[in-house]
Design a protein around this motif. Structure first.
Motif, PDB file in Angstrom:
ATOM      1  N   ILE A  82     -10.898   0.560  -0.113  1.00 65.02           N
ATOM      2  CA  ILE A  82      -9.646   0.260  -0.251  1.00 65.02           C
ATOM      3  C   ILE A  82      -8.809   0.509   1.210  1.00 65.02           C
ATOM      4  O   ILE A  82      -7.849  -0.326   1.279  1.00 65.02           O
ATOM      5  CB  ILE A  82      -8.984   1.143  -1.275  1.00 65.02           C
ATOM      6  N   GLY A 116      -1.414   1.181   2.059  1.00 60.86           N
ATOM      7  CA  GLY A 116      -1.853   0.519   0.739  1.00 60.86           C
ATOM      8  C   GLY A 116      -2.917   1.331   0.059  1.00 60.86           C
ATOM      9  O   GLY A 116      -2.735   1.411  -1.223  1.00 60.86           O
ATOM     10  N   ARG A 134      -1.182   4.181  -1.508  1.00 61.59           N
ATOM     11  CA  ARG A 134      -0.162   4.080  -2.716  1.00 61.59           C
ATOM     12  C   ARG A 134      -1.202   3.662  -3.755  1.00 61.59           C
ATOM     13  O   ARG A 134      -0.996   4.165  -5.088  1.00 61.59           O
ATOM     14  CB  ARG A 134       0.369   2.826  -2.528  1.00 61.59           C
ATOM     15  N   ALA A 135      -2.508   3.253  -3.585  1.00 64.22           N
ATOM     16  CA  ALA A 135      -3.307   3.186  -4.950  1.00 64.22           C
ATOM     17  C   ALA A 135      -3.917   4.724  -5.235  1.00 64.22           C
ATOM     18  O   ALA A 135      -3.880   4.731  -6.164  1.00 64.22           O
ATOM     19  CB  ALA A 135      -4.513   2.398  -4.118  1.00 64.22           C
ATOM     20  N   ALA A 147      -2.056   7.248  -4.817  1.00 60.20           N
ATOM     21  CA  ALA A 147      -0.899   7.761  -5.728  1.00 60.20           C
ATOM     22  C   ALA A 147      -1.008   7.263  -7.229  1.00 60.20           C
ATOM     23  O   ALA A 147      -0.695   7.938  -7.957  1.00 60.20           O
ATOM     24  CB  ALA A 147       0.359   7.576  -5.041  1.00 60.20           C
ATOM     25  N   ALA A 148      -1.322   6.004  -7.188  1.00 60.27           N
ATOM     26  CA  ALA A 148      -1.352   5.323  -8.651  1.00 60.27           C
ATOM     27  C   ALA A 148      -2.205   5.933  -9.388  1.00 60.27           C
ATOM     28  O   ALA A 148      -1.992   6.052 -10.640  1.00 60.27           O
ATOM     29  CB  ALA A 148      -1.424   3.805  -8.423  1.00 60.27           C
ATOM     30  N   ARG A 149      -3.401   6.197  -8.953  1.00 62.13           N
ATOM     31  CA  ARG A 149      -4.591   6.843  -9.985  1.00 62.13           C
ATOM     32  C   ARG A 149      -4.514   8.351 -10.128  1.00 62.13           C
ATOM     33  O   ARG A 149      -5.403   8.735 -10.621  1.00 62.13           O
ATOM     34  CB  ARG A 149      -5.911   6.099  -9.412  1.00 62.13           C
ATOM     35  N   THR A 150      -3.700   9.026  -9.380  1.00 61.96           N
ATOM     36  CA  THR A 150      -3.530  10.237  -9.445  1.00 61.96           C
ATOM     37  C   THR A 150      -2.883  10.929 -10.783  1.00 61.96           C
ATOM     38  O   THR A 150      -1.881  10.219 -11.079  1.00 61.96           O
ATOM     39  CB  THR A 150      -2.829  11.013  -8.167  1.00 61.96           C
TER      40      THR A 150
END
Lengths: 214, 406
Positions: free
Chosen positions: B282, B290, B293-294, B296-299
């Protein structure tokens, strides 16, 4: 069914073409990069597009952008995106327009020919197909979500829904009656706060609900 | 014999050039004083003096190099002082050394050069003696005090002058030149501390280069594995899948193919895990912001990402920053029981500042295999700094500064 493929790796595009030909698909064109893909879609107006995430020149996430752009310009053209690794961010971006007809699968799944072809038909028919890996990420990484309130059975049903299965197929898979599946799905909708409007869209929005809760 | 001649010739050349250079230096001394005095004249000196000191430095370098060559020593003068900053430049030990040398250089070069000139002169003029005697009448020429009046005295004179020149050349010039060279070499050699400082600068630079090259290499390997090996496996799985469908009639072959297919799928899975350990895909695809951000999104804990304009970052700093945040966030979730995490990234001049803050229970114990050890090791490789504050009861803050060159 006419298909346009965006894949720069000759080995894979040739394999896909062979595989699709044996299952009665017509491969209209294989594009080597995002630009050629956009032109090919414009030219052939296919029923379905298959897009690799990494495309030349930079081999980053060009495929995601190309897929989203093609859907924007061509009335939510059904697109199945193939990736080397699972990234829920990508899935979220593809689903963001909420219009269905989207698939996101690990490349590994292509080898399971029947399942892969089923997935293609679902996407072409406006359904949503998510890789089991994405669904797993969502279910294991979000324990504090309202999703937590789902029972394991409901989670399982939601996961299969996200993979694009219909009620009958879900019932078959988890060995219960279709009626039971219907009840589970109703519970899922209720727990996620999805109003009973159009059921087809509610299915997409149930999957979206995972991705929105960040 | 040839050796002696060769040494004498080199020494003579060295000393003669030194004679000329010594005289030039005599002019440069008062010029230096004049340029220094312009500092008081409307600040002209602030512009002129650094440039002039640069000339002096180059002049000193030249003679240091000559001395080193004669002595067969490496000519290392250490790093040149930064000429863009006036104060440190005028106070630099190397500047003082250059000026002392400029004062002493003519004093040693001119007398030594004159000896060389004498040796060369004796040899050069010796052949003139017979002509002098034979050709023009009138004036009287002397060789070593004796008037040259006939062939006898002329030939004796030649012999005597050549002998004296050879004696000077063979016995005196070479040691004299070496003594001169040694003195100048020492006057201009940098101190141990300066050499070490220069070495540290160089090592810092080369280490950054190495770490960067290493990062680029990992990224290349990730690409190669994904687009080469992984793609090949996918293609094999595809062919096996098609074959499996084609041989439904023969259950033994079908079973074999299914096993092969399963094995291929496992290999793909293992390869993917391996690639993720080498270089997060990623990060290659979306860059640092980026990728975070990914993350953070999956934490599982709500995570906010605050990233300003970061500009272009060195690959190594990007990779390290990603690692630090991943590690700190994982810690906060796993051990800290955090309810909210904030990740802040900011570019500050030549550094990238990364702060991971969580409202968990705190009390991070670095000695007990927490991720902090890994963070420290990773950051140290880039010569960055790590600050961890984690009082019992929280909150925990990990602050990392990564140098980014410029």
């Amino acid at each position: 069914m006419r298909v346009v493929i965006a894949e720069d790796n000759v080995l894979l595009s040739a394999g896909l073409e062979l595989l699709l030909a044996t299952r009665g698909f017509e491969v209209a064109e294989i594009a080597g990069d995002a630009e050629a893909f956009a032109a090919a879609v414009e030219r052939h107006r296919p029923d379905l597009a298959i897009v690799d995430v990494r495309l030349p020149p930079d081999f980053r996430d060009e495929g995601i952008h190309a897929a989203i752009e093609a859907r924007r310009r061509h009335d939510a053209l059904p697109v199945l995106v193939l990736s080397q690794y699972v990234e829920q961010d990508y899935a979220g971006e593809l689903l963001a327009d909420g219009r269905g007809g989207v698939g996101y699968l690990l490349k590994d799944r292509v080898g399971r020919v029947s399942e892969f072809v089923d997935a293609l038909h679902r996407v072409a028919g406006g359904g949503t197909v998510m890789d089991p890996g994405v669904v797993r990420q969502l279910l294991t990484r979000r324990p504090r979500d309202p999703l937590e309130s789902l029972t394991p059975r409901e989670q399982e049903v939601l996961a299969l829904m996200a993979e694009g299965l219909g009620n009958g197929e879900i019932a078959e898979r988890i060995v219960v009656t279709e009626n039971a599946v219907h009840k589970h799905i109703g519970n899922v909708f209720a727990k996620l706060g999805l109003a009973p409007t159009d059921t087809g869209h509610r299915r997409v929005r149930a999957v979206l609900a995972y991705l929105d809760r960040r | 014999m040839r050796d002696v001649w060769e040494r004498a010739r080199r020494a003579c050349g060295y000393l003669l050039v030194g004679l000329g250079a010594g005289m030039v230096s005599m002019v440069m001394l008062p010029l230096t004083v004049a340029v220094a005095l312009t500092v008081v004249v409307a600040g002209l000196g602030y512009f002129a003096l650094p440039r002039w000191l640069g000339v002096v430095r180059a002049w000193a370098d030249l003679h240091h190099g000559r001395a080193a060559r004669l002595l067969g020593l490496p000519a290392d003068r250490g790093p040149a002082p930064d000429r863009s900053r006036f104060g440190p430049l005028t106070k630099a030990p190397s500047t003082r050394r250059d000026l002392v040398w400029l004062l002493l250089f003519p004093l040693s070069s001119v007398p030594a050069g004159l000896v060389a000139l004498l040796a060369a002169g004796l040899a050069a003029t010796s052949v003139l003696l017979p002509f002098w005697w034979a050709m023009p009448p009138g004036q009287e020429l002397q060789a070593f005090g004796a008037p040259v009046t006939g062939w006898g005295t002329a030939l004796t004179g030649i012999a005597a002058q050549l002998g004296a020149s050879a004696a000077l050349g063979g016995l005196v010039l070479s040691p004299l030149a070496r003594a001169h060279a040694r003195m100048n070499f020492r006057l201009l050699a940098p101190s141990e501390a300066e050499l070490l400082a220069g070495r540290v600068d160089e090592l810092t630079r080369t280490r950054a280069d190495v770490v960067d090259a290493h990062g680029a290499e990992l990224r290349r390997i990730e690409r190669d594995l994904h687009d080469g090996t992984q793609a090949r496996l996918v293609s094999i799985a595809m062919q096996l899948g098609v074959a499996e469908e084609a041989v439904q009639g023969d259950p033994r072959v079908a079973a074999l193919l299914r096993d092969a297919h399963t094995g291929t799928e496992e290999a793909m899975e293992e390869l993917r895990d391996c690639i993720r350990g080498i270089y997060p895909p990623i990060l290659a695809d979306r860059g640092l912001v980026g990728a975070l951000r990914a993350l953070a999104a999956r934490t599982t804990v709500p995570t906010r990402l605050d990233a300003g304009e970061l500009g272009t970052l060195p690959l190594a700093a990007e990779t390290a920053a990603y690692f630090v945040v991943t590690e700190a966030v994982t810690n906060a979730v796993r051990h800290g029981r955090a309810g909210a995490i904030t990740v802040r990234l900011a570019r500050e001049d030549d550094a990238l500042r990364v702060v991971v803050h969580d409202d968990g229970t705190g009390g991070v114990d670095e000695s007990r295999g927490s991720g902090v050890v890994g963070i420290r090791r990773r950051v140290a490789a880039l010569d960055g700094t790590v600050r961890v504050t984690s009082p019992v009861g929280g909150p925990t803050e990990v602050e990392v500064e990564l140098p980014c060159g410029s």
